[in-house]
Design an enzyme around this catalytic site. Structure first.
Site, PDB file in Angstrom:
ATOM      1  N   ASP A 108      -6.819  42.693   6.853  1.00  0.00           N
ATOM      2  CA  ASP A 108      -7.839  41.876   6.172  1.00  0.00           C
ATOM      3  C   ASP A 108      -7.588  41.872   4.652  1.00  0.00           C
ATOM      4  O   ASP A 108      -6.588  42.430   4.176  1.00  0.00           O
ATOM      5  CB  ASP A 108      -9.203  42.490   6.546  1.00  0.00           C
ATOM      6  CG  ASP A 108     -10.369  41.539   6.436  1.00  0.00           C
ATOM      7  OD1 ASP A 108     -10.157  40.343   6.186  1.00  0.00           O
ATOM      8  OD2 ASP A 108     -11.525  42.003   6.611  1.00  0.00           O
ATOM      9  N   HIS A 109      -8.511  41.287   3.906  1.00  0.00           N
ATOM     10  CA  HIS A 109      -8.425  41.149   2.432  1.00  0.00           C
ATOM     11  C   HIS A 109      -7.576  42.203   1.725  1.00  0.00           C
ATOM     12  O   HIS A 109      -7.811  43.396   1.883  1.00  0.00           O
ATOM     13  CB  HIS A 109      -9.823  41.255   1.806  1.00  0.00           C
ATOM     14  CG  HIS A 109     -10.765  40.222   2.265  1.00  0.00           C
ATOM     15  ND1 HIS A 109     -10.962  39.047   1.600  1.00  0.00           N
ATOM     16  CD2 HIS A 109     -11.577  40.186   3.357  1.00  0.00           C
ATOM     17  CE1 HIS A 109     -11.864  38.327   2.240  1.00  0.00           C
ATOM     18  NE2 HIS A 109     -12.245  38.994   3.321  1.00  0.00           N
ATOM     19  N   GLU A 181     -16.505  43.096  -0.585  1.00  0.00           N
ATOM     20  CA  GLU A 181     -15.385  43.437   0.285  1.00  0.00           C
ATOM     21  C   GLU A 181     -14.576  44.512  -0.396  1.00  0.00           C
ATOM     22  O   GLU A 181     -14.256  44.395  -1.579  1.00  0.00           O
ATOM     23  CB  GLU A 181     -14.515  42.193   0.571  1.00  0.00           C
ATOM     24  CG  GLU A 181     -13.565  41.850  -0.555  1.00  0.00           C
ATOM     25  CD  GLU A 181     -13.172  40.393  -0.629  1.00  0.00           C
ATOM     26  OE1 GLU A 181     -13.866  39.541  -0.073  1.00  0.00           O
ATOM     27  OE2 GLU A 181     -12.176  40.122  -1.293  1.00  0.00           O
ATOM     28  N   HIS A 225     -19.885  37.700   2.706  1.00  0.00           N
ATOM     29  CA  HIS A 225     -19.768  38.874   3.580  1.00  0.00           C
ATOM     30  C   HIS A 225     -21.134  39.548   3.697  1.00  0.00           C
ATOM     31  O   HIS A 225     -21.831  39.712   2.701  1.00  0.00           O
ATOM     32  CB  HIS A 225     -18.793  39.901   2.981  1.00  0.00           C
ATOM     33  CG  HIS A 225     -17.366  39.466   3.030  1.00  0.00           C
ATOM     34  ND1 HIS A 225     -16.515  39.570   1.967  1.00  0.00           N
ATOM     35  CD2 HIS A 225     -16.624  38.943   4.039  1.00  0.00           C
ATOM     36  CE1 HIS A 225     -15.319  39.130   2.307  1.00  0.00           C
ATOM     37  NE2 HIS A 225     -15.356  38.733   3.564  1.00  0.00           N
ATOM     38  N   HIS A 264     -14.434  33.131   6.783  1.00  0.00           N
ATOM     39  CA  HIS A 264     -14.851  34.512   6.456  1.00  0.00           C
ATOM     40  C   HIS A 264     -16.362  34.599   6.503  1.00  0.00           C
ATOM     41  O   HIS A 264     -17.064  33.611   6.347  1.00  0.00           O
ATOM     42  CB  HIS A 264     -14.315  34.922   5.077  1.00  0.00           C
ATOM     43  CG  HIS A 264     -12.889  35.357   5.148  1.00  0.00           C
ATOM     44  ND1 HIS A 264     -12.507  36.680   5.067  1.00  0.00           N
ATOM     45  CD2 HIS A 264     -11.756  34.640   5.356  1.00  0.00           C
ATOM     46  CE1 HIS A 264     -11.194  36.744   5.205  1.00  0.00           C
ATOM     47  NE2 HIS A 264     -10.715  35.525   5.379  1.00  0.00           N
ATOM     48  N   ASN A 286     -13.870  35.485  11.058  1.00  0.00           N
ATOM     49  CA  ASN A 286     -14.030  36.928  10.896  1.00  0.00           C
ATOM     50  C   ASN A 286     -15.474  37.351  11.143  1.00  0.00           C
ATOM     51  O   ASN A 286     -16.400  36.748  10.603  1.00  0.00           O
ATOM     52  CB  ASN A 286     -13.671  37.341   9.466  1.00  0.00           C
ATOM     53  CG  ASN A 286     -12.194  37.171   9.160  1.00  0.00           C
ATOM     54  OD1 ASN A 286     -11.431  36.705   9.991  1.00  0.00           O
ATOM     55  ND2 ASN A 286     -11.808  37.561   7.966  1.00  0.00           N
TER      56      ASN A 286
END
Ligand SMILES: O=C(CO)COP(=O)(O)O
Ligand SMILES: O=C[C@H](O)COP(=O)(O)O
Ligand SMILES: [Zn+2]
Ligand SMILES: [Zn+2]
Length: 358
Positions: A108-109, A181, A225, A264, A286
């Site tokens: 991921d990121h 994140e 997120h 996302h 995600n």
């Protein structure tokens, strides 16, 4: 005809990942990407995919990978995040085929300050490639969205050459995902950067497609997120249609939807928002926060309902001499979390049209 006619069961290569995404885009469905932090959560994701008869994306974040290796380890040079990502990948590789589903193994990121983590994973991919003629992972994400567009694209191009050489797929981010994140706090970013412009998306496409077709773009459409009470940031998945149209015109209309787009911040999204995103060429969504909560739910419910069996090793409402081993064994109570986690992933599969796809 289904996914298994296109790609095999087990962990996919970058080329196979592209073929899977192409099939998903054509057939208007998308695949959930689940953040895993342990073999338990990874297994629950694979189990959900097996039950839904569908492919799955299993991913680790930098923090999730460190947790996989053990929170007791130092991580000042990303050593725990590198070791944990490798451990997660080897675990998933070892069991994936037994579940009989295609798996995209992804990280991921990765923001600029975390590039040493990326470098470590890529070295592991290259070493694995030497021995097995395929990389350890299917795919990685670079997230240079905090940097200027020029620097973002330049760093992606530099790494994409190396990824392509070992058959890896790349996900990149342009425009910012709000919320938080990996210690990057995007809660206060300027609203405009939460919505990417079609010209910027195409600039990425143009630069990366010269190297390999194996890439996707996480263009921002108000994504955040985490789950919060409804606020002033609104998800606008309908904007993604413009990116596809703009890119299609630029490539002289040869392909209707040339882009693989990534969603996302899937948690807390409405069924309609998800549907619109998928219709506009989102192939990966995600989900983390909702699956974290789902993992807790089964464990919390078990602990609450079995409270009187969990206070002492011996002695419960059925008798002072009754042993409680079968209640406090982690295989019993952690399993309850796996079941509720798996159920939430199957809900995401249904929302994305990713059911009975094998
Ligand atoms: O985008 C995500 C991981 O990269 C997940 O976001 P959520 O936690 O909001 O589902
Ligand atoms: O980036 C968002 C993902 O939900 C990862 O979160 P995390 O950094 O808390 O593991
Ligand atoms: Zn980001
Ligand atoms: Zn994300």
């Amino acid at each position: 005809m289904g996914v298994l006619d296109i790609v095999p069961a087990g962990v996919l290569t970058g080329d196979e990942t592209r073929k899977l995404f192409e099939y998903a885009k054509q057939n208007k469905f998308a695949i959930p990407a689940i953040n895993v932090t342990s073999s338990s959560t990874a297994n629950a994701a694979l189990e959900a995919a097996r039950d839904a008869k569908s492919p799955i994306i299993v991913q680790v974040s930098q923090g999730g990978a460190a947790y996989f290796a053990g929170k007791g380890l130092a991580n000042d040079k990303q050593q725990a995040s590198i070791a944990g990502a490798v451990a997660a990948a080897l675990h998933v590789r070892t069991v994936a085929k037994a579940y009989g589903v295609p798996v995209v193994l992804h990280s991921d990121h990765c923001a600029k300050k975390l590039l040493p983590w990326f470098d470590g994973m890529l070295e592991a991919d290259e070493a694995y490639f030497k021995e097995h003629q395929r990389a350890l992972f299917s795919s990685h994400m670079l997230d240079l969205s905090e940097e200027s567009k020029e620097e973002n694209i330049a760093i992606c191009v530099k790494y994409f050459h190396r990824l392509a050489a070992v058959g890896l797929f790349l996900e990149m981010e342009i425009g910012i995902t709000g919320g938080e994140e990996d210690g990057v706090d995007n809660t206060g970013v300027d609203n405009a950067s939460l919505y990417t412009q079609p010209e910027d998306v195409y600039e990425v496409h143009e630069a990366l497609s010269k190297i390999s077709p194996n890439f996707s773009i996480a263009a921002a459409f108000g994504n955040v997120h985490g789950v919060y009470k409804p606020g002033n940031v609104k998800l606008h998945p309908e904007l993604l249609e413009q990116h596809q149209k703009y890119a299609s015109e630029k490539v002289a209309g040869q392909i209707e939807k040339p882009l693989f787009l990534v969603f996302h911040g899937g948690s807390g999204s409405t069924k309609d928002e998800i549907k619109t995103a998928v219709n506009n060429g989102v192939v990966k969504m995600n989900v983390d926060t909702d699956t974290q909560f789902a993992y807790l739910a089964g464990i919390r419910n078990f602990i609450e309902s079995k409270k009187d069996y969990l206070q002492t090793q011996v002695g419960n409402p059925e008798g002072a001499d009754k042993p409680n081993k079968k209640y406090y064994d982690p295989r019993v109570w952690v399993r309850e979390g796996e079941k509720t986690l798996s159920a939430r992933i199957k809900e995401a599969d249904a929302d994305l049209g990713n059911v009975d796809r094998l």
